[in-house]
Design a protein around this motif. Structure first.
Motif, PDB file in Angstrom:
ATOM      1  N   ASP A  73       0.868  -1.180   0.000  1.00 60.58           N
ATOM      2  CA  ASP A  73       0.000   0.000   0.000  1.00 60.58           C
ATOM      3  C   ASP A  73       0.902   1.226   0.000  1.00 60.58           C
ATOM      4  N   ALA A  74       1.090   1.777  -1.195  1.00 58.17           N
ATOM      5  CA  ALA A  74       1.959   2.960  -1.336  1.00 58.17           C
ATOM      6  C   ALA A  74       1.111   4.179  -1.677  1.00 58.17           C
ATOM      7  N   THR A  75      -0.146   4.163  -1.240  1.00 61.06           N
ATOM      8  CA  THR A  75      -1.025   5.305  -1.518  1.00 61.06           C
ATOM      9  C   THR A  75      -0.609   6.506  -0.667  1.00 61.06           C
ATOM     10  N   HIS A  76      -1.197   7.627  -0.978  1.00 63.66           N
ATOM     11  CA  HIS A  76      -0.885   8.897  -0.307  1.00 63.66           C
ATOM     12  C   HIS A  76      -1.225   8.807   1.191  1.00 63.66           C
ATOM     13  N   PRO A  77      -0.460   9.521   2.051  1.00 65.08           N
ATOM     14  CA  PRO A  77      -0.748   9.463   3.500  1.00 65.08           C
ATOM     15  C   PRO A  77      -2.186   9.842   3.847  1.00 65.08           C
ATOM     16  N   PHE A  78      -2.878  10.579   2.975  1.00 64.98           N
ATOM     17  CA  PHE A  78      -4.261  10.975   3.271  1.00 64.98           C
ATOM     18  C   PHE A  78      -5.293  10.110   2.540  1.00 64.98           C
ATOM     19  N   ALA A  79      -4.856   9.067   1.853  1.00 65.34           N
ATOM     20  CA  ALA A  79      -5.805   8.150   1.201  1.00 65.34           C
ATOM     21  C   ALA A  79      -6.243   7.111   2.237  1.00 65.34           C
ATOM     22  N   ALA A  80      -6.921   7.582   3.280  1.00 69.60           N
ATOM     23  CA  ALA A  80      -7.190   6.735   4.453  1.00 69.60           C
ATOM     24  C   ALA A  80      -8.194   5.626   4.156  1.00 69.60           C
ATOM     25  N   THR A  81      -9.114   5.867   3.240  1.00 70.56           N
ATOM     26  CA  THR A  81     -10.116   4.828   2.943  1.00 70.56           C
ATOM     27  C   THR A  81      -9.443   3.635   2.274  1.00 70.56           C
ATOM     28  N   MET A  82      -8.584   3.940   1.295  1.00 77.48           N
ATOM     29  CA  MET A  82      -7.883   2.851   0.591  1.00 77.48           C
ATOM     30  C   MET A  82      -6.966   2.104   1.538  1.00 77.48           C
ATOM     31  N   THR A  83      -6.278   2.829   2.408  1.00 77.81           N
ATOM     32  CA  THR A  83      -5.356   2.190   3.357  1.00 77.81           C
ATOM     33  C   THR A  83      -6.116   1.266   4.321  1.00 77.81           C
ATOM     34  N   ALA A  84      -7.288   1.722   4.776  1.00 80.48           N
ATOM     35  CA  ALA A  84      -8.087   0.872   5.668  1.00 80.48           C
ATOM     36  C   ALA A  84      -8.611  -0.346   4.904  1.00 80.48           C
ATOM     37  N   SER A  85      -9.041  -0.143   3.662  1.00 78.58           N
ATOM     38  CA  SER A  85      -9.525  -1.266   2.843  1.00 78.58           C
ATOM     39  C   SER A  85      -8.425  -2.284   2.618  1.00 78.58           C
ATOM     40  N   ALA A  86      -7.214  -1.783   2.335  1.00 81.55           N
ATOM     41  CA  ALA A  86      -6.097  -2.696   2.066  1.00 81.55           C
ATOM     42  C   ALA A  86      -5.815  -3.557   3.293  1.00 81.55           C
ATOM     43  N   ALA A  87      -5.834  -2.941   4.485  1.00 86.27           N
ATOM     44  CA  ALA A  87      -5.549  -3.695   5.710  1.00 86.27           C
ATOM     45  C   ALA A  87      -6.614  -4.771   5.940  1.00 86.27           C
ATOM     46  N   ALA A  88      -7.880  -4.387   5.775  1.00 82.15           N
ATOM     47  CA  ALA A  88      -8.966  -5.347   6.013  1.00 82.15           C
ATOM     48  C   ALA A  88      -8.941  -6.462   4.962  1.00 82.15           C
ATOM     49  N   ALA A  89      -8.748  -6.091   3.703  1.00 81.78           N
ATOM     50  CA  ALA A  89      -8.790  -7.081   2.616  1.00 81.78           C
ATOM     51  C   ALA A  89      -7.617  -8.055   2.704  1.00 81.78           C
ATOM     52  N   ALA A  90      -6.442  -7.531   3.048  1.00 82.44           N
ATOM     53  CA  ALA A  90      -5.267  -8.402   3.133  1.00 82.44           C
ATOM     54  C   ALA A  90      -5.462  -9.451   4.223  1.00 82.44           C
ATOM     55  N   GLU A  91      -6.118  -9.038   5.313  1.00 80.19           N
ATOM     56  CA  GLU A  91      -6.359  -9.991   6.396  1.00 80.19           C
ATOM     57  C   GLU A  91      -7.340 -11.085   5.944  1.00 80.19           C
ATOM     58  N   VAL A  92      -8.424 -10.643   5.299  1.00 83.51           N
ATOM     59  CA  VAL A  92      -9.440 -11.619   4.850  1.00 83.51           C
ATOM     60  C   VAL A  92      -8.840 -12.563   3.810  1.00 83.51           C
ATOM     61  N   ALA A  93      -8.108 -12.010   2.842  1.00 83.89           N
ATOM     62  CA  ALA A  93      -7.561 -12.827   1.746  1.00 83.89           C
ATOM     63  C   ALA A  93      -6.256 -13.518   2.134  1.00 83.89           C
ATOM     64  N   ARG A  94      -5.772 -13.230   3.360  1.00 86.45           N
ATOM     65  CA  ARG A  94      -4.522 -13.826   3.865  1.00 86.45           C
ATOM     66  C   ARG A  94      -3.343 -13.570   2.916  1.00 86.45           C
ATOM     67  N   VAL A  95      -3.246 -12.301   2.518  1.00 87.01           N
ATOM     68  CA  VAL A  95      -2.128 -11.875   1.665  1.00 87.01           C
ATOM     69  C   VAL A  95      -1.270 -10.914   2.493  1.00 87.01           C
ATOM     70  N   PRO A  96       0.060 -11.110   2.514  1.00 87.28           N
ATOM     71  CA  PRO A  96       0.918 -10.182   3.260  1.00 87.28           C
ATOM     72  C   PRO A  96       0.794  -8.763   2.725  1.00 87.28           C
ATOM     73  N   LEU A  97       0.815  -7.803   3.653  1.00 85.46           N
ATOM     74  CA  LEU A  97       0.651  -6.391   3.287  1.00 85.46           C
ATOM     75  C   LEU A  97       1.776  -5.571   3.899  1.00 85.46           C
ATOM     76  N   LEU A  98       2.334  -4.679   3.088  1.00 84.31           N
ATOM     77  CA  LEU A  98       3.318  -3.711   3.576  1.00 84.31           C
ATOM     78  C   LEU A  98       2.787  -2.318   3.289  1.00 84.31           C
ATOM     79  N   ARG A  99       2.918  -1.419   4.263  1.00 79.97           N
ATOM     80  CA  ARG A  99       2.566  -0.018   4.048  1.00 79.97           C
ATOM     81  C   ARG A  99       3.848   0.760   3.765  1.00 79.97           C
ATOM     82  N   LEU A 100       3.879   1.460   2.633  1.00 80.45           N
ATOM     83  CA  LEU A 100       5.005   2.355   2.311  1.00 80.45           C
ATOM     84  C   LEU A 100       4.472   3.772   2.436  1.00 80.45           C
ATOM     85  N   GLN A 101       4.954   4.486   3.441  1.00 79.49           N
ATOM     86  CA  GLN A 101       4.471   5.851   3.676  1.00 79.49           C
ATOM     87  C   GLN A 101       5.640   6.770   4.004  1.00 79.49           C
ATOM     88  N   ARG A 102       5.782   7.812   3.197  1.00 79.91           N
ATOM     89  CA  ARG A 102       6.881   8.773   3.413  1.00 79.91           C
ATOM     90  C   ARG A 102       6.673   9.514   4.736  1.00 79.91           C
TER      91      ARG A 102
END
Ligand code: NAP
Length: 245
Positions: A73-102
């Motif tokens: 998840d390399a979206t913008h620091p203020f793209a909070a909806t996408m970041t929350a979706s990525a965290a929830a979806a990765a858990e459900v789909a059991r896919v490893p997730l990394l957040r890249l945030q400057r």
């Protein structure tokens, strides 16, 4: 690095483009995803898809269907909806997730920074000023619609109404130089700058220009990150994390 896995990069940032570039150079199967907000986006190398997934559930289903091995998840620091979706979806789909945030910006001696928690609070913080520079992007400008001050709005694509009654729009895409920022602030006789704490070098010159002209800056704090998601601050650290997996 293993060349067998498929990496989904949730993008829309310079970091996401640079990560895709680094991964493509390593022969990694990378797919970059963009929201489709900008009419003429800067595309990363490698495969690109454009458009939303349909919330966390849609992304979880998509990850399973498309056999993705890891998500960054390399979206913008203020793209909070996408970041929350990525965290929830990765858990459900059991896919490893990394957040890249400057990292966010840090005040320097001479800065007059006023931190607020939301765009609405930023609008309240500039109520006493006559000439305001709004650099918060096209989204969320409705929070400032009630301002009677003259507002200079800068965005990549034209902003949608409602806007403040006295608005001048400048359509420009960063990076911006210090000389250009100083000229813009002077030309429009700006008294206060409003920005999100986006961080990064691309748009930091406005903060230096504000300091040189002794102008206050109202900064909107970043939304919190979802707990439990490993986070790195640089593209190099993201590549290293992927290599370790
Ligand atoms: P957001 O509010 O977090 O996301 C809104 C919806 O847009 C998401 O729920 C998702 O739709 C879709 N979306 C967002 N990023 C996506 C991506 N990379 N790929 C596919 N769908 C995506 O996001 P935003 O603030 O509108 O930002 C949109 C894009 O612009 C992001 O890619 C972000 O990195 C970039 N950007 C944002 C800002 C900012 O200040 N917010 C600044 C510069 C760049 P679904 O729910 O349908 O999946």
């Amino acid at each position: 690095m293993s060349r067998t896995g498929r990496v989904l990069v949730l993008g829309g940032t310079g970091e996401a483009r640079r990560l895709a570039t680094a991964l493509v150079a390593e022969d990694v199967d990378v797919l970059s995803s963009l929201a489709g907000r900008v009419a003429d986006p800067r595309l990363p190398p490698g495969e690109v898809r454009i458009g939303g997934f349909g919330g966390a559930a849609g992304l979880a289903a998509w990850l399973t269907e498309h056999t993705v091995d890891v998500v960054v998840d390399a979206t913008h620091p203020f793209a909070a909806t996408m970041t929350a979706s990525a965290a929830a979806a990765a858990e459900v789909a059991r896919v490893p997730l990394l957040r890249l945030q400057r990292p966010g910006w840090t005040a320097q001696p001479g800065d007059d920074w006023r931190w607020v928690d939301s765009l609405e609070a930023a609008a309240a913080a500039v109520a006493g000023f006559d000439r305001v520079f709004l650099t918060t992007g096209r989204k969320g400008l409705a929070a400032f619609a009630g301002l009677t001050a003259h507002c200079l709005v800068r965005s990549v694509d034209p902003p949608d109404p409602p806007l403040p009654a006295r608005t001048t729009v400048v359509l420009e895409r960063g990076p911006f130089s210090l000389d250009d920022e100083l000229a813009l602030l002077r030309e429009h006789a700006v008294q206060v700058v409003v920005t999100k704490d986006s961080g990064g070098a691309m748009t930091a010159a406005k903060l230096v220009a504000a300091r040189e002209l002794a102008l206050p800056v109202v900064l909107v704090r970043r939304p919190a990150l979802p707990p439990g998601v490993p986070t790195v601050a640089t593209v190099d650290d993201a590549v290293a994390w992927l290599c370790r997996r």
